[in-house]
Design an enzyme around this catalytic site. Structure first.
Site, PDB file in Angstrom:
ATOM      1  N   HIS B 263      -3.039 -22.593  50.754  1.00 26.69           N
ATOM      2  CA  HIS B 263      -2.857 -24.665  50.814  1.00 26.69           C
ATOM      3  C   HIS B 263      -3.958 -25.113  49.826  1.00 26.69           C
ATOM      4  O   HIS B 263      -3.890 -26.309  49.085  1.00 26.69           O
ATOM      5  CB  HIS B 263      -2.200 -24.446  52.061  1.00 26.69           C
ATOM      6  CG  HIS B 263      -1.797 -25.843  51.537  1.00 26.69           C
ATOM      7  ND1 HIS B 263      -0.596 -26.492  52.168  1.00 26.69           N
ATOM      8  CD2 HIS B 263      -2.634 -27.324  52.762  1.00 26.69           C
ATOM      9  CE1 HIS B 263      -0.601 -27.897  51.969  1.00 26.69           C
ATOM     10  NE2 HIS B 263      -1.931 -28.574  52.303  1.00 26.69           N
ATOM     11  N   GLU B 264      -5.322 -24.778  51.492  1.00 20.60           N
ATOM     12  CA  GLU B 264      -6.404 -25.509  51.163  1.00 20.60           C
ATOM     13  C   GLU B 264      -7.113 -25.848  49.351  1.00 20.60           C
ATOM     14  O   GLU B 264      -7.826 -26.573  48.871  1.00 20.60           O
ATOM     15  CB  GLU B 264      -7.216 -25.571  52.428  1.00 20.60           C
ATOM     16  CG  GLU B 264      -6.820 -25.767  53.290  1.00 20.60           C
ATOM     17  CD  GLU B 264      -6.160 -27.251  53.614  1.00 20.60           C
ATOM     18  OE1 GLU B 264      -6.939 -28.467  52.595  1.00 20.60           O
ATOM     19  OE2 GLU B 264      -5.413 -27.420  54.680  1.00 20.60           O
ATOM     20  N   HIS B 267      -5.512 -27.718  47.167  1.00 22.39           N
ATOM     21  CA  HIS B 267      -6.580 -29.243  46.542  1.00 22.39           C
ATOM     22  C   HIS B 267      -7.599 -28.766  45.867  1.00 22.39           C
ATOM     23  O   HIS B 267      -8.066 -30.094  46.182  1.00 22.39           O
ATOM     24  CB  HIS B 267      -6.781 -29.359  48.354  1.00 22.39           C
ATOM     25  CG  HIS B 267      -5.043 -29.853  48.882  1.00 22.39           C
ATOM     26  ND1 HIS B 267      -4.635 -30.951  48.981  1.00 22.39           N
ATOM     27  CD2 HIS B 267      -4.990 -29.531  50.491  1.00 22.39           C
ATOM     28  CE1 HIS B 267      -3.305 -30.777  49.384  1.00 22.39           C
ATOM     29  NE2 HIS B 267      -3.595 -30.454  50.110  1.00 22.39           N
ATOM     30  N   GLU B 293      -1.075 -33.352  47.462  1.00 18.20           N
ATOM     31  CA  GLU B 293      -0.238 -32.134  48.122  1.00 18.20           C
ATOM     32  C   GLU B 293       0.893 -31.291  47.565  1.00 18.20           C
ATOM     33  O   GLU B 293       0.969 -30.371  47.466  1.00 18.20           O
ATOM     34  CB  GLU B 293       0.844 -33.033  49.137  1.00 18.20           C
ATOM     35  CG  GLU B 293       1.540 -32.387  49.902  1.00 18.20           C
ATOM     36  CD  GLU B 293       0.057 -31.576  51.518  1.00 18.20           C
ATOM     37  OE1 GLU B 293      -0.987 -32.197  50.098  1.00 18.20           O
ATOM     38  OE2 GLU B 293       0.633 -30.160  52.131  1.00 18.20           O
TER      39      GLU B 293
END
Ligand SMILES: [Zn+2]
Ligand SMILES: [Zn+2]
Lengths: 496, 496
Positions: B263-264, B267, B293
């Protein structure tokens, strides 16, 4: 009622203190955490912060407030703070921004050249960028000397040791020159045939770190207000509320990193215990480079390499790294106190270290005063190494005049503070012993608190509220006197 | 010839970009490295930086330049940059500096309280600092709403999603409210009796970190320009040249941390691939929170929990952590796609996640509009959890209304962007598939480059050069449409 002009001045310096916090953390991160690709953006951000701080320091409003403030309306501590504020503003105002920028650029180029020339033993390749650094430092020295009405080298020296005259420094260093060579050769002679057993690695990094943290705790380091990390060159950074110290671990050896940690813990405890009430003001900062180094050397040399401390280290070493012949108590003392003149300053023992400083002092002073040129350095270096340590360094620039980073960014006048710190550490220890007759006995029992509390009261809590000579005199009853250092070295290396 | 007024404006924003660098690193450090005792000084320094940035943004000189600049003399990208500059200046001008500083200090205090109150399930202990944060956020909302001529909550929402109206958001969320509960219970029903085998720990932190770094590399993360560290609450911080992402490892479980890292990394790649030419300007920043996001969820949900990707994970898991029944390929897919309504938002599966957002959206909107007070939150929380997910959370603040960090610094209006991002991720994936028919086949062969390159071109390299609706329309051919999200969830959980 307090002078509101003064309060506005304090407000500006509180602001500067907070800016400096951001710079300190960014600087720590750069040396410990930052990936290489972040360097350009970081350098830009830190340069921008320097510009901001310089602008804030030299703003017309700052000077207006300084001119308007009424010292007679201030209490003693506020007057001390005003003195430090004034010194800082004058220091920032004196330098033309174009010269500051030229120095920053030349310094960056010279440091870059140094990083490749040193491993290649390439003195000639280093000269062009270094010559420019020297030229700009001479220009800086000329400007500062004119403003201060002193000699050029003295003007640079006072950047690091405000108020220290060259006359006073020469008195101290000439004294040192008298007795150091004799004491050194006596110490070497006395240790002949008693080579210690060397520790056998590999030593795990995590094990060494846990050992280091244990010693730091024993020395009173507050982990609620600081950290221990790793960097290529050990240093103590951060801010008083959050002191970041670093070391470098070797897998084949374990005492260098540990003694480095003890050294940096001395710097760190000074920072952590600066006066809380003056935390955000110049009066709350550490006094000077020499006083700072006196604290790290009180920890590393006075305490850390004392037989009493080293004997206590033994069970901790064994618990962390397992037992081995080198960890015999007497052997550990011999390891910590081994005198062995060598080429490299940062690896030098306590007795030969000052020789490395005398050599650099003589050369940098002559260089700044225009008595020699950069081309003359290797010859001067060789002669001094031969004279002071009996070592031949001809043609070996890497381990000779190319070994230090200090000159690459024009930090002339810094080297003397190392030895002034060593002398002050010995003098402080003698004063602490006199004030606390149980001090050594308590250390031998595993309790360093008498020493640490004495340093806290007499040095750490004083910040910059006193000028250096006053600080030393109040703490020890007299001015800086190299005799205590001589006695310490004689006691440990000739009579111990 | 370029407008020199515009160039001066760029110069000011370059300066602001460098200040922001210092703030980003201090913020990362605060959450990953800083000892607790450093908090007060850090909060002060960061608040001072906010004041400085606010002063720079709102200085008369900035406004003079903005008024004097000739848009017609600028090219398209410069005009976009000018638009972003103007938005930022207006945004900053609205807020009184005293409020900005009060919010920064109150936020730091509240976050500190949260760090001790959450583990202690201590809602009462958290209230005093939180009440102050809410009071200041309501004041901010009032000021912003008056200036924008909109409702108070909408004014806060637009800090994170410029241009998004509450009406548009309600259209989207009301659509979601229609079909989500049904889809969720269908998915739970469909998985009944197919509980996956759970991984058996303990899993070492170092092993998990190496696995995470391997997946990050596979996803194109550039370790020359970033790091992976540990923090209580995973986040992606730092600056585009040096992106700092974090995770939290558990020893009894290994997929949560890994999916968090994926997930990160979404980003992070967005940040690392923002347009180089606009690096120091507002036009070079990430577009909005929802778009940000959408990238992390493209990585985690669209790619990371797809059967095609999870099957590839199997050999890496085995190499890092050893084999076990849970690492069977089909079981890994079941683990990654398990739908199980639970108390914790950050642990929620893809289908129940939007329910956590609807709950928070309803509460924070009512809180900001003054319809409820902080004391009412637990009851509202319990009711909504019961209604949306059928779970009882009474008295469990730790896993209830104390679970998130967001509200501690007054980030009201942020939560909706998570679900907007999830919807946009589904829409982007559909568009990328249409543009690259081989996309899924290539991922199944172990090569995610078609997807990553498509995202780079259509999202990352665009920075803020386009407004959000234009960015979405150019990339996907239409405005944000929740139907793609519904289709994605149906395909994966009801038809897969
Ligand atoms: Zn030192
Ligand atoms: Zn995210």
């Amino acid at each position: 009622m307090t002078d509101t002009t003064y309060q506005q001045l304090e407000g500006r310096f509180t602001r500067l203190h907070r800016y400096a916090h951001l710079g300190a953390m960014a600087g720590w991160d750069q040396l410990t955490m930052m990936p290489t690709g972040g360097n350009e953006a970081r350098a830009e951000a830190m340069a921008e912060l320097s510009v901001l701080m310089h602008e804030t320091l030299t703003a017309p409003e700052t000077r207006r407030l300084l001119a308007a403030v009424e010292p007679s309306s201030l209490n003693e501590a506020q007057q001390a703070n005003l003195r430090e504020i004034r010194r800082e503003v004058e220091d920032a105002t004196i330098m033309p921004p174009s010269l500051v920028e030229a120095q920053s650029l030349a310094g960056a180029r010279c440091e870059k050249a140094w990083r490749t020339c040193r491993p290649n033993n390439d003195w000639e390749g280093f000269l062009p960028t270094f010559r420019e650094v020297v030229r700009l430092s001479r220009e800086e020295a000329r400007i500062r000397a004119e403003a201060a009405g002193c000699s050029r080298y003295e003007a640079l020296l006072q950047k690091f040791e405000p108020g220290l005259t060259l006359e006073a420094l020469d008195d101290i260093f000439n004294d040192l020159r008298q007795w150091l060579p004799g004491l050194l050769s006596e110490a070497v002679e006395r240790q002949r045939g008693q080579d210690p057993v060397l520790p056998q690695g590999p030593f795990g990094e995590a094990d060494q770190r846990r050992l280091g943290e244990r010693v730091m705790r024993w020395l009173g380091f507050d982990f609620e207000h600081g950290r221990l990390d790793v960097s290529l060159h050990p240093f103590c950074g951060g801010v008083p509320d959050d002191v970041r110290l670093t070391t470098r671990y070797r897998s084949d050896e374990c005492l260098t990193a540990l003694m480095g940690i003890i050294h940096e813990t001395g710097h760190a405890r000074y920072e952590q215990n600066l006066p809380e009430a003056w935390r955000r003001q110049p009066a709350g900062r550490a006094r000077s480079m020499a006083v700072h180094e006196s604290q790290s050397l009180s920890f590393e040399m006075q305490l850390g390499r004392s037989a009493a401390f080293v004997r206590q280290l033994r069970p901790w070493l064994i618990e962390a790294l397992g037992d081995q012949p080198a960890f015999d108590a007497d052997n550990l003392v011999r390891l910590s106190q081994q005198v062995r003149p060598g080429l490299i300053r940062v690896d030098a023992d306590e007795v030969s270290y000052p020789a490395h400083i005398l050599l650099r002092y003589d050369i940098e002073r002559a260089l700044i005063e225009g008595e020699i040129e950069v081309e003359d350095i290797p010859t001067r270096w060789d002669e001094a190494m031969q004279h002071l340590l009996g070592l031949d360094t001809r043609g070996n620039y890497r381990d000779g005049c190319l070994q230090d980073i200090h000159w690459t960014d024009g930090s002339f006048g810094y080297f003397p503070t190392y030895s002034l710190g060593a002398m002050l550490a010995a003098q402080l220890m003698a004063a602490a012993r006199q004030a606390e007759p149980q001090l050594d006995a308590r250390i031998a029992e595993g309790d360093p608190s008498l020493l640490l509390e004495w340093l806290r009261t007499h040095i750490w809590q004083q910040g910059s509220l006193l000028e250096t000579p006053e600080l030393i005199t109040r703490a020890t009853g007299e001015a800086l006197n190299p005799e205590y250092y001589r006695r310490h070295l004689r006691a440990r290396y000739l009579e111990g």
